[in-house]
Design a protein around this motif. Sequence first.
Motif, PDB file in Angstrom:
ATOM      1  N   PRO A 119      44.055 -28.716  97.674  1.00 19.32           N
ATOM      2  CA  PRO A 119      43.695 -27.772  98.735  1.00 19.32           C
ATOM      3  C   PRO A 119      44.732 -26.661  98.869  1.00 19.32           C
ATOM      4  CG  PRO A 119      44.550 -29.812  99.674  1.00 19.32           C
ATOM      5  CD  PRO A 119      44.418 -30.042  98.198  1.00 19.32           C
ATOM      6  N   ASP A 120      44.250 -25.442  99.176  1.00 16.96           N
ATOM      7  CA  ASP A 120      45.173 -24.350  99.463  1.00 16.96           C
ATOM      8  C   ASP A 120      45.505 -24.350 100.953  1.00 16.96           C
ATOM      9  OD1 ASP A 120      42.951 -23.287 100.747  1.00 16.96           O
ATOM     10  OD2 ASP A 120      42.511 -21.808  99.188  1.00 16.96           O
ATOM     11  N   SER A 121      46.135 -23.304 101.424  1.00 21.73           N
ATOM     12  CA  SER A 121      46.581 -23.266 102.818  1.00 21.73           C
ATOM     13  C   SER A 121      45.423 -23.290 103.808  1.00 21.73           C
ATOM     14  CB  SER A 121      47.434 -22.012 103.061  1.00 21.73           C
ATOM     15  OG  SER A 121      46.694 -20.833 102.762  1.00 21.73           O
ATOM     16  N   ARG A 122      44.207 -22.918 103.345  1.00 15.95           N
ATOM     17  CA  ARG A 122      43.033 -22.943 104.219  1.00 15.95           C
ATOM     18  C   ARG A 122      42.246 -24.240 104.082  1.00 15.95           C
ATOM     19  NH1 ARG A 122      39.770 -18.733 101.594  1.00 15.95           N
ATOM     20  NH2 ARG A 122      40.787 -19.710  99.801  1.00 15.95           N
ATOM     21  N   GLY A 123      42.707 -25.129 103.183  1.00 15.76           N
ATOM     22  CA  GLY A 123      41.990 -26.369 102.948  1.00 15.76           C
ATOM     23  C   GLY A 123      40.927 -26.280 101.885  1.00 15.76           C
ATOM     24  N   CYS A 124      40.813 -25.142 101.194  1.00 15.25           N
ATOM     25  CA  CYS A 124      39.832 -24.979 100.119  1.00 15.25           C
ATOM     26  C   CYS A 124      40.411 -25.503  98.808  1.00 15.25           C
ATOM     27  CB  CYS A 124      39.451 -23.513  99.949  1.00 15.25           C
ATOM     28  SG  CYS A 124      38.611 -22.805 101.387  1.00 15.25           S
ATOM     29  N   ALA A 125      39.612 -26.244  98.046  1.00 15.48           N
ATOM     30  CA  ALA A 125      40.077 -26.800  96.779  1.00 15.48           C
ATOM     31  C   ALA A 125      40.266 -25.693  95.749  1.00 15.48           C
ATOM     32  CB  ALA A 125      39.082 -27.832  96.266  1.00 15.48           C
ATOM     33  N   GLN A 126      41.436 -25.656  95.123  1.00 14.29           N
ATOM     34  CA  GLN A 126      41.739 -24.698  94.061  1.00 14.29           C
ATOM     35  C   GLN A 126      42.299 -25.453  92.865  1.00 14.29           C
ATOM     36  OE1 GLN A 126      40.808 -21.659  94.458  1.00 14.29           O
ATOM     37  NE2 GLN A 126      40.717 -21.389  96.677  1.00 14.29           N
ATOM     38  N   ALA A 127      42.079 -24.915  91.686  1.00 13.40           N
ATOM     39  CA  ALA A 127      42.629 -25.513  90.473  1.00 13.40           C
ATOM     40  C   ALA A 127      44.117 -25.206  90.366  1.00 13.40           C
ATOM     41  CB  ALA A 127      41.893 -24.989  89.245  1.00 13.40           C
ATOM     42  N   HIS A 128      44.885 -26.235  90.044  1.00 10.43           N
ATOM     43  CA  HIS A 128      46.325 -26.096  89.831  1.00 10.43           C
ATOM     44  C   HIS A 128      46.698 -26.758  88.508  1.00 10.43           C
ATOM     45  CE1 HIS A 128      46.060 -25.416  94.160  1.00 10.43           C
ATOM     46  NE2 HIS A 128      47.286 -24.933  94.152  1.00 10.43           N
ATOM     47  N   ALA A 129      47.780 -26.276  87.908  1.00  7.48           N
ATOM     48  CA  ALA A 129      48.301 -26.862  86.675  1.00  7.48           C
ATOM     49  C   ALA A 129      49.626 -27.561  86.964  1.00  7.48           C
ATOM     50  CB  ALA A 129      48.501 -25.795  85.608  1.00  7.48           C
ATOM     51  N   LEU A 130      49.801 -28.725  86.349  1.00  5.35           N
ATOM     52  CA  LEU A 130      51.072 -29.444  86.373  1.00  5.35           C
ATOM     53  C   LEU A 130      51.650 -29.377  84.963  1.00  5.35           C
ATOM     54  CD1 LEU A 130      49.925 -32.614  88.370  1.00  5.35           C
ATOM     55  CD2 LEU A 130      51.019 -30.560  89.283  1.00  5.35           C
ATOM     56  N   ASP A 131      52.801 -28.729  84.822  1.00  4.52           N
ATOM     57  CA  ASP A 131      53.382 -28.535  83.491  1.00  4.52           C
ATOM     58  C   ASP A 131      54.151 -29.749  82.999  1.00  4.52           C
ATOM     59  OD1 ASP A 131      52.403 -25.922  83.190  1.00  4.52           O
ATOM     60  OD2 ASP A 131      54.034 -25.142  84.435  1.00  4.52           O
ATOM     61  N   ALA A 132      54.569 -30.621  83.910  1.00  3.81           N
ATOM     62  CA  ALA A 132      55.339 -31.808  83.534  1.00  3.81           C
ATOM     63  C   ALA A 132      55.295 -32.780  84.707  1.00  3.81           C
ATOM     64  CB  ALA A 132      56.788 -31.432  83.203  1.00  3.81           C
ATOM     65  N   PRO A 133      55.609 -34.049  84.483  1.00  5.88           N
ATOM     66  CA  PRO A 133      55.635 -35.007  85.591  1.00  5.88           C
ATOM     67  C   PRO A 133      56.549 -34.533  86.716  1.00  5.88           C
ATOM     68  CG  PRO A 133      55.773 -36.163  83.506  1.00  5.88           C
ATOM     69  CD  PRO A 133      55.899 -34.705  83.186  1.00  5.88           C
ATOM     70  N   GLY A 134      56.027 -34.495  87.928  1.00  2.00           N
ATOM     71  CA  GLY A 134      56.808 -34.104  89.089  1.00  2.00           C
ATOM     72  C   GLY A 134      56.980 -32.615  89.280  1.00  2.00           C
ATOM     73  N   ALA A 135      56.453 -31.788  88.355  1.00  4.40           N
ATOM     74  CA  ALA A 135      56.608 -30.340  88.481  1.00  4.40           C
ATOM     75  C   ALA A 135      55.759 -29.808  89.628  1.00  4.40           C
ATOM     76  CB  ALA A 135      56.217 -29.650  87.173  1.00  4.40           C
ATOM     77  N   ALA A 136      56.173 -28.686  90.181  1.00  7.59           N
ATOM     78  CA  ALA A 136      55.421 -28.060  91.267  1.00  7.59           C
ATOM     79  C   ALA A 136      54.080 -27.556  90.737  1.00  7.59           C
ATOM     80  CB  ALA A 136      56.211 -26.899  91.858  1.00  7.59           C
ATOM     81  N   PRO A 137      52.977 -27.807  91.441  1.00  5.67           N
ATOM     82  CA  PRO A 137      51.665 -27.324  90.987  1.00  5.67           C
ATOM     83  C   PRO A 137      51.612 -25.799  90.940  1.00  5.67           C
ATOM     84  CG  PRO A 137      51.437 -29.021  92.683  1.00  5.67           C
ATOM     85  CD  PRO A 137      52.876 -28.624  92.661  1.00  5.67           C
ATOM     86  N   VAL A 138      51.063 -25.265  89.863  1.00  6.44           N
ATOM     87  CA  VAL A 138      50.923 -23.819  89.682  1.00  6.44           C
ATOM     88  C   VAL A 138      49.462 -23.435  89.925  1.00  6.44           C
ATOM     89  CG1 VAL A 138      51.135 -21.895  88.076  1.00  6.44           C
ATOM     90  CG2 VAL A 138      52.772 -23.797  87.985  1.00  6.44           C
ATOM     91  N   PRO A 139      49.168 -22.557  90.915  1.00  4.27           N
ATOM     92  CA  PRO A 139      47.772 -22.191  91.192  1.00  4.27           C
ATOM     93  C   PRO A 139      47.130 -21.480  90.005  1.00  4.27           C
ATOM     94  CG  PRO A 139      49.213 -21.561  93.010  1.00  4.27           C
ATOM     95  CD  PRO A 139      50.100 -21.933  91.858  1.00  4.27           C
ATOM     96  N   LEU A 140      45.885 -21.865  89.707  1.00  2.00           N
ATOM     97  CA  LEU A 140      45.119 -21.223  88.640  1.00  2.00           C
ATOM     98  C   LEU A 140      43.965 -20.401  89.183  1.00  2.00           C
ATOM     99  CD1 LEU A 140      44.833 -24.194  86.106  1.00  2.00           C
ATOM    100  CD2 LEU A 140      46.540 -22.372  86.128  1.00  2.00           C
ATOM    101  N   THR A 141      43.480 -20.739  90.370  1.00  2.00           N
ATOM    102  CA  THR A 141      42.347 -20.026  90.965  1.00  2.00           C
ATOM    103  C   THR A 141      42.658 -19.676  92.406  1.00  2.00           C
ATOM    104  OG1 THR A 141      41.269 -22.063  91.718  1.00  2.00           O
ATOM    105  CG2 THR A 141      40.711 -21.287  89.498  1.00  2.00           C
ATOM    106  N   GLU A 142      41.929 -18.664  92.902  1.00  2.00           N
ATOM    107  CA  GLU A 142      42.008 -18.264  94.302  1.00  2.00           C
ATOM    108  C   GLU A 142      40.601 -17.978  94.806  1.00  2.00           C
ATOM    109  OE1 GLU A 142      44.653 -14.984  94.720  1.00  2.00           O
ATOM    110  OE2 GLU A 142      46.433 -16.081  94.073  1.00  2.00           O
ATOM    111  N   ALA A 143      39.681 -18.920  94.596  1.00  2.00           N
ATOM    112  CA  ALA A 143      38.295 -18.732  95.010  1.00  2.00           C
ATOM    113  C   ALA A 143      38.208 -18.683  96.535  1.00  2.00           C
ATOM    114  CB  ALA A 143      37.429 -19.866  94.474  1.00  2.00           C
ATOM    115  N   PRO A 144      37.446 -17.733  97.088  1.00  2.00           N
ATOM    116  CA  PRO A 144      37.397 -17.586  98.557  1.00  2.00           C
ATOM    117  C   PRO A 144      36.972 -18.851  99.283  1.00  2.00           C
ATOM    118  CG  PRO A 144      36.415 -15.684  97.473  1.00  2.00           C
ATOM    119  CD  PRO A 144      36.688 -16.678  96.395  1.00  2.00           C
ATOM    120  N   VAL A 145      36.020 -19.614  98.709  1.00  2.00           N
ATOM    121  CA  VAL A 145      35.562 -20.843  99.380  1.00  2.00           C
ATOM    122  C   VAL A 145      35.818 -22.071  98.516  1.00  2.00           C
ATOM    123  CG1 VAL A 145      33.854 -19.800 100.905  1.00  2.00           C
ATOM    124  CG2 VAL A 145      33.223 -20.330  98.554  1.00  2.00           C
ATOM    125  N   GLY A 146      36.725 -21.962  97.564  1.00  2.00           N
ATOM    126  CA  GLY A 146      37.145 -23.125  96.804  1.00  2.00           C
ATOM    127  C   GLY A 146      36.395 -23.348  95.509  1.00  2.00           C
TER     128      GLY A 146
END
Length: 641
Positions: free
Chosen positions: A80-107
């Motif tokens: 979920p993003d800050s509004r609670g909408c589901a967005q795709a994120h990438a994890l580059d390695a175990p424990g790495a911070a999620p990197v946003p891949l999408t910013e769809a208005p309604v998820g």
Amino acid sequence: MGWTLDDLDGLLRLGTPSWRHDGRAVLWPITQRDLAHNHFLTGLRAIDVETGEGVCWLPPTSGVGSSQWWADGRVMVLLPDSRGCAQAHALDAPGAAPVPLTEAPVGVQQLERLADGRLACVGREEATSPTVRSFGVGRHGAFATAPPVASQLWVQREGAGVDVRWAVRPLAVHRAIPGAVRSFCEVGDRMVVLTQPDPAVAALFDVSLGVLDLASGAVDVRLQGALGGVMPSPDGRCVATLRHPGPEPLFRPAQVWVVDVAGGPPRCVSGALDRDVSGVWWLDDDTLLVRAPNGTRVGLWRLPLGGDPEPLELGEVEPVSDVAVGPAGRLAFAGVTPTAPAEPYVMEVSGTPRRLAMVQQVGAQPVAEVRTIRWTCTDGSEVDGVLVSPAGVEGPTPVVVMPHGGPMVASTVGFVGWRHVLAAQGWRVFLPNYRGSNHRGVDWQSAILGDPALGPASDILSGLEALRAEGWVDDERVAVIGWSYGGYLAAWLTAHDVSFVTAIAGAPLVDWFDAYTLSDLNTWFGHALGGSPFEYPDRYRAATVTTHADRLRTPMLILACTGDPRVPVSQPYKLLHALRDQGTEASLVVYPVAAHAPTDPVHQRDVLERELRWLKAALEPPLSRRLVQPARAAGHMPTTD
């Protein structure tokens, strides 16, 4: 002591696994309950196939959706993003911070990575007007407070805006259909998509599978009535999907159909199996893997195109998740046994399941005895079910009869914690697979057509009589409990048999007229009775529980959700007043949830606590009411294995 409700709170749920590209590890979504904050937390753990050691890729987090292990070594996960909408994120390695891949208005609801590296996404359309809230009535349920929102398909670069938004609207996203997890897939320079005429739930039975031309946006429809998602073959020549034959969707076993992308007629390839297929995956270009209930177990079959199905040797293990097919056809899935909850398993197609690791955190508990039981109904039909008994207990005990919902599912011997909690009270739990259950082929599954109550009730009562003949039933302490269609049968049984000292009906389908006109599935219910209530009112009256209100003499606990779209809360209210008007003890408890059953852990726990208290009050001495002589149905002795 045995299993308790606290033990159930500690059980973990394993989601759909994903193989690393080299086949050396499997990524598992693992979900736990957080009762303190009333939500579920899901983490991602990669488990080494050889050592069983786990590495945490994502700590337990609220709102985690589907995940995939991509070929470049990254993990994609919906968060979920800050509004609670589901967005795709990438994890580059175990424990790495999620990197946003999408910013769809309604998820984002679904996502796949295309061959050119771009992302293909499915998400809901945005509202067209923020102020006008009126809407026309379509095929949605009567208690909807807003029109159903369509989904759309688009393509974009990672972290960038939309490149292409195809006018394929609405796009069917089969979240409610078991085994169906993909509504589109890339095949060469085209895309296979599932579309439906409108976004209402009832329109799921009108889904079309078509090939989308990526250049023009045109869709070439290839198959009508596809209900099971799309799965591309490794060589990209064709896709597999599930489809229910006949004019009554779901009342007949789902079959596997293969569609050639280049053209040609669709082919049904699972006719020889005669089982209700709930999942399909490719082992290689010419061989499928299918999952279906088979008797009182869930089975997997190897299905060569043009060949006969070959069952896999699963032993006592039943798959309870989708199956991930890895390199060299190795399989991964979450599996249960009759005495153990879900754990991660891997296996070779020609081998047997091997438990990869032990992830459950609940300590070992005394377990009940679980067996398959078979008997003959009064009309000569052979019936089966599951009997869960307190370990080491002989002679008669209280019995909890538990008809399943659906009705197109079946009870299996695989571990279900709630059954073991009931058995820990010293009670037997009887789970009959009445006609309409989906574990024995088309004849048994479709036998409920035109007979949604009398036939199933006869199957259940004759099974209960068979248990009596074995000396397993304390006639002063017999209860019936069910949810949805199981709740309907629980209420129906008490109106037609006086054996039951108490009953619990969760989200009970009480009035077939209301089911046809008010439910989110609305006219689909007409298949069970051969047509519309305005054409066959007598059939609907006969099958409706409240038609027989003068017979409702069994104390009953009714549970319901105020926003239930499948069985609107008006139906439980009708049952409550029907009982009270007869002077029968009745209690209705409602949950402020917009779902067919509570979806949060606190309310789920509350359901079980209330059910357990209600059953204890009736099944433990002193008796809550005077015993009425049971009206027994004749049946033959059961056989067990």
